[in-house]
Design a protein around this motif. Sequence first.
Motif, PDB file in Angstrom:
ATOM      1  N   GLY A 149       0.773  -1.238   0.000  1.00 33.63           N
ATOM      2  CA  GLY A 149       0.000   0.000   0.000  1.00 33.63           C
ATOM      3  C   GLY A 149       0.798   1.278   0.000  1.00 33.63           C
ATOM      4  N   GLY A 150       2.117   1.199   0.151  1.00 37.17           N
ATOM      5  CA  GLY A 150       2.934   2.402   0.100  1.00 37.17           C
ATOM      6  C   GLY A 150       3.284   2.964   1.460  1.00 37.17           C
ATOM      7  N   ASP A 151       3.636   4.235   1.477  1.00 39.51           N
ATOM      8  CA  ASP A 151       4.130   4.921   2.667  1.00 39.51           C
ATOM      9  C   ASP A 151       3.025   5.083   3.709  1.00 39.51           C
ATOM     10  OD1 ASP A 151       4.941   7.272   4.412  1.00 39.51           O
ATOM     11  OD2 ASP A 151       6.728   7.100   3.150  1.00 39.51           O
ATOM     12  N   TRP A 152       3.395   4.899   4.975  1.00 41.54           N
ATOM     13  CA  TRP A 152       2.439   5.049   6.078  1.00 41.54           C
ATOM     14  C   TRP A 152       1.913   6.486   6.174  1.00 41.54           C
ATOM     15  CZ3 TRP A 152       1.229   1.697  10.472  1.00 41.54           C
ATOM     16  CH2 TRP A 152       1.663   0.372  10.277  1.00 41.54           C
ATOM     17  N   ASN A 153       2.718   7.455   5.738  1.00 37.47           N
ATOM     18  CA  ASN A 153       2.354   8.856   5.921  1.00 37.47           C
ATOM     19  C   ASN A 153       1.698   9.474   4.692  1.00 37.47           C
ATOM     20  OD1 ASN A 153       3.464   8.984   8.590  1.00 37.47           O
ATOM     21  ND2 ASN A 153       5.503   9.030   7.669  1.00 37.47           N
ATOM     22  N   VAL A 154       1.428   8.669   3.692  1.00 40.44           N
ATOM     23  CA  VAL A 154       0.734   9.148   2.485  1.00 40.44           C
ATOM     24  C   VAL A 154      -0.678   8.577   2.509  1.00 40.44           C
ATOM     25  CG1 VAL A 154       0.704   9.123  -0.035  1.00 40.44           C
ATOM     26  CG2 VAL A 154       2.887   9.303   1.186  1.00 40.44           C
ATOM     27  N   PRO A 155      -1.693   9.420   2.409  1.00 38.30           N
ATOM     28  CA  PRO A 155      -3.065   8.922   2.598  1.00 38.30           C
ATOM     29  C   PRO A 155      -3.593   8.042   1.477  1.00 38.30           C
ATOM     30  CG  PRO A 155      -3.072  11.253   2.030  1.00 38.30           C
ATOM     31  CD  PRO A 155      -1.652  10.885   2.277  1.00 38.30           C
ATOM     32  N   ASP A 156      -3.116   8.234   0.257  1.00 35.44           N
ATOM     33  CA  ASP A 156      -3.656   7.502  -0.884  1.00 35.44           C
ATOM     34  C   ASP A 156      -2.662   6.462  -1.404  1.00 35.44           C
ATOM     35  OD1 ASP A 156      -6.041   9.049  -0.925  1.00 35.44           O
ATOM     36  OD2 ASP A 156      -4.915  10.665  -1.911  1.00 35.44           O
ATOM     37  N   ILE A 157      -3.188   5.478  -2.111  1.00 37.92           N
ATOM     38  CA  ILE A 157      -2.353   4.454  -2.740  1.00 37.92           C
ATOM     39  C   ILE A 157      -1.949   4.957  -4.118  1.00 37.92           C
ATOM     40  CG2 ILE A 157      -2.226   2.063  -3.507  1.00 37.92           C
ATOM     41  CD1 ILE A 157      -4.570   1.474  -1.568  1.00 37.92           C
ATOM     42  N   SER A 158      -0.678   5.238  -4.291  1.00 35.52           N
ATOM     43  CA  SER A 158      -0.198   5.734  -5.586  1.00 35.52           C
ATOM     44  C   SER A 158      -0.165   4.604  -6.603  1.00 35.52           C
ATOM     45  CB  SER A 158       1.204   6.325  -5.440  1.00 35.52           C
ATOM     46  OG  SER A 158       2.140   5.296  -5.146  1.00 35.52           O
ATOM     47  N   ALA A 159      -0.058   4.970  -7.868  1.00 40.56           N
ATOM     48  CA  ALA A 159       0.020   3.964  -8.931  1.00 40.56           C
ATOM     49  C   ALA A 159       1.251   3.090  -8.741  1.00 40.56           C
ATOM     50  CB  ALA A 159       0.043   4.645 -10.294  1.00 40.56           C
ATOM     51  N   ASP A 160       2.355   3.703  -8.322  1.00 38.18           N
ATOM     52  CA  ASP A 160       3.587   2.928  -8.131  1.00 38.18           C
ATOM     53  C   ASP A 160       3.457   1.986  -6.939  1.00 38.18           C
ATOM     54  OD1 ASP A 160       6.335   2.409  -8.963  1.00 38.18           O
ATOM     55  OD2 ASP A 160       6.907   3.318  -7.044  1.00 38.18           O
ATOM     56  N   ALA A 161       2.855   2.465  -5.852  1.00 36.31           N
ATOM     57  CA  ALA A 161       2.653   1.607  -4.675  1.00 36.31           C
ATOM     58  C   ALA A 161       1.743   0.433  -5.015  1.00 36.31           C
ATOM     59  CB  ALA A 161       2.068   2.412  -3.527  1.00 36.31           C
ATOM     60  N   ARG A 162       0.734   0.686  -5.817  1.00 33.87           N
ATOM     61  CA  ARG A 162      -0.168  -0.388  -6.239  1.00 33.87           C
ATOM     62  C   ARG A 162       0.580  -1.416  -7.092  1.00 33.87           C
ATOM     63  NH1 ARG A 162      -5.478  -0.816  -6.082  1.00 33.87           N
ATOM     64  NH2 ARG A 162      -5.685   1.386  -5.498  1.00 33.87           N
ATOM     65  N   ARG A 163       1.383  -0.928  -8.014  1.00 33.60           N
ATOM     66  CA  ARG A 163       2.139  -1.841  -8.887  1.00 33.60           C
ATOM     67  C   ARG A 163       3.081  -2.727  -8.066  1.00 33.60           C
ATOM     68  NH1 ARG A 163       7.147  -1.795 -10.692  1.00 33.60           N
ATOM     69  NH2 ARG A 163       7.522   0.324  -9.892  1.00 33.60           N
ATOM     70  N   LEU A 164       3.798  -2.116  -7.126  1.00 29.68           N
ATOM     71  CA  LEU A 164       4.744  -2.881  -6.313  1.00 29.68           C
ATOM     72  C   LEU A 164       4.008  -3.868  -5.397  1.00 29.68           C
ATOM     73  CD1 LEU A 164       7.276  -0.056  -5.379  1.00 29.68           C
ATOM     74  CD2 LEU A 164       7.625  -1.923  -7.004  1.00 29.68           C
ATOM     75  N   SER A 165       2.867  -3.465  -4.883  1.00 32.42           N
ATOM     76  CA  SER A 165       2.080  -4.354  -4.022  1.00 32.42           C
ATOM     77  C   SER A 165       1.580  -5.561  -4.808  1.00 32.42           C
ATOM     78  CB  SER A 165       0.890  -3.594  -3.416  1.00 32.42           C
ATOM     79  OG  SER A 165       1.326  -2.549  -2.576  1.00 32.42           O
ATOM     80  N   TYR A 166       1.048  -5.328  -6.000  1.00 32.47           N
ATOM     81  CA  TYR A 166       0.570  -6.426  -6.835  1.00 32.47           C
ATOM     82  C   TYR A 166       1.722  -7.346  -7.231  1.00 32.47           C
ATOM     83  CZ  TYR A 166      -4.021  -4.143  -7.495  1.00 32.47           C
ATOM     84  OH  TYR A 166      -5.265  -3.602  -7.314  1.00 32.47           O
ATOM     85  N   GLN A 167       2.876  -6.746  -7.511  1.00 34.89           N
ATOM     86  CA  GLN A 167       4.052  -7.539  -7.873  1.00 34.89           C
ATOM     87  C   GLN A 167       4.467  -8.451  -6.723  1.00 34.89           C
ATOM     88  OE1 GLN A 167       8.067  -5.565  -8.201  1.00 34.89           O
ATOM     89  NE2 GLN A 167       7.845  -6.115 -10.363  1.00 34.89           N
ATOM     90  N   ALA A 168       4.421  -7.925  -5.501  1.00 38.76           N
ATOM     91  CA  ALA A 168       4.768  -8.728  -4.322  1.00 38.76           C
ATOM     92  C   ALA A 168       3.767  -9.867  -4.130  1.00 38.76           C
ATOM     93  CB  ALA A 168       4.804  -7.844  -3.077  1.00 38.76           C
ATOM     94  N   LEU A 169       2.487  -9.582  -4.306  1.00 36.14           N
ATOM     95  CA  LEU A 169       1.469 -10.617  -4.145  1.00 36.14           C
ATOM     96  C   LEU A 169       1.577 -11.676  -5.242  1.00 36.14           C
ATOM     97  CD1 LEU A 169      -1.511  -8.346  -3.068  1.00 36.14           C
ATOM     98  CD2 LEU A 169      -0.271  -9.988  -1.632  1.00 36.14           C
ATOM     99  N   ASP A 170       1.865 -11.255  -6.453  1.00 36.69           N
ATOM    100  CA  ASP A 170       2.102 -12.222  -7.531  1.00 36.69           C
ATOM    101  C   ASP A 170       3.241 -13.163  -7.148  1.00 36.69           C
ATOM    102  OD1 ASP A 170       0.122 -11.183  -9.197  1.00 36.69           O
ATOM    103  OD2 ASP A 170       1.517  -9.978 -10.398  1.00 36.69           O
ATOM    104  N   SER A 171       4.308 -12.595  -6.626  1.00 33.97           N
ATOM    105  CA  SER A 171       5.481 -13.405  -6.253  1.00 33.97           C
ATOM    106  C   SER A 171       5.143 -14.356  -5.109  1.00 33.97           C
ATOM    107  CB  SER A 171       6.642 -12.490  -5.840  1.00 33.97           C
ATOM    108  OG  SER A 171       7.050 -11.672  -6.913  1.00 33.97           O
TER     109      SER A 171
END
Length: 320
Positions: free
Chosen positions: A22-44
């Motif tokens: 989901g990205g940085d704890w101090n950023v309120p929204d899920i950025s496109a990059d945070a989403r991509r990295l999260s999905y990549q981790a879950l795929d792995s």
Amino acid sequence: MQPLLTTYPTAGAMVFGCMGLGGDWNVPDISADARRLSYQALDSALEQNFTLFDHADIYTRGKAEQVFGDYLALQPGLREKILIQTKCAIRFKDDEAVGRYDFSAGYIRQQVELSLRQLQCGYIDVLLLHRPDPLMDVYEVAAVLDALRQEGKIRNVGVSNFGVPQLQLLQSAMTQPILVNQLEMSLAKIDWLEQNVLTGMTEGASHFFGYGTVEYCQQHQVQIQAWGSLAQGLFTGGKAPQTPAQQQTAALVLKLAALYQCSPEAIVLGWLMRHPAGIQPVIGTTNPARIKACAEARNIQLSREHWYALYVASRGQPLP
């Protein structure tokens, strides 16, 4: 109402920790990059046959559950192939109160319903109470947990960071068994071993963990899960060892990785998994290469001699 689990049927006895999604704890929204990295981790994680995913309502301030729920929505049929556990009861400091723990029935229910919305699923396989609340009314807690199970919102109950007295007290009021206890355990955090090895010795007083917790969980079939299991990469290149004991342990991990023809992560996790308590490491990394390296722990069985060599190296002195 679904039947209770009696064991955790997880592939390779490891848990994928979702705290980094989901990205940085101090950023309120899920950025496109945070989403991509999260999905990549879950795929792995799925590629490496992880089937148990660990959450908490507070992880990245709710974004971890949200991005996981979005991922689930894109994967028809995945929900029934995996187990999801989440935690509640930690409340952050706000304008009205300090940071605190909250086992009140209303708050537990509120957070379960929030997690269900964020995860976009109809039930939670295991709900864990995150840290002991000194104001816990065990009968109030038991009643709300029973009600949530009757309603089909949760299927099982666990805890995190509980010692024997707290486990016994809560279990005394519950009609269902406490299935899980998450504890900080790693090759760097060895007080769970030291306190027992040093029983009756003055030195043991400086290694408080919660006397008998590991044995209680073994005796009562409470599954131990180890958070912080990789010690933040202290012995695998993610963080520089500082003390002579840490340096010696890191060198031994590398030596054994070469001997067992596996990753250093597999040695660190395999050390935990070698214990007869059946400890399940929670893997906190979101790096696909490290996820794959961690999965190698399923394929090794440390010898008794190598297990003790790592233990003695970490404690920095011979056993008494």
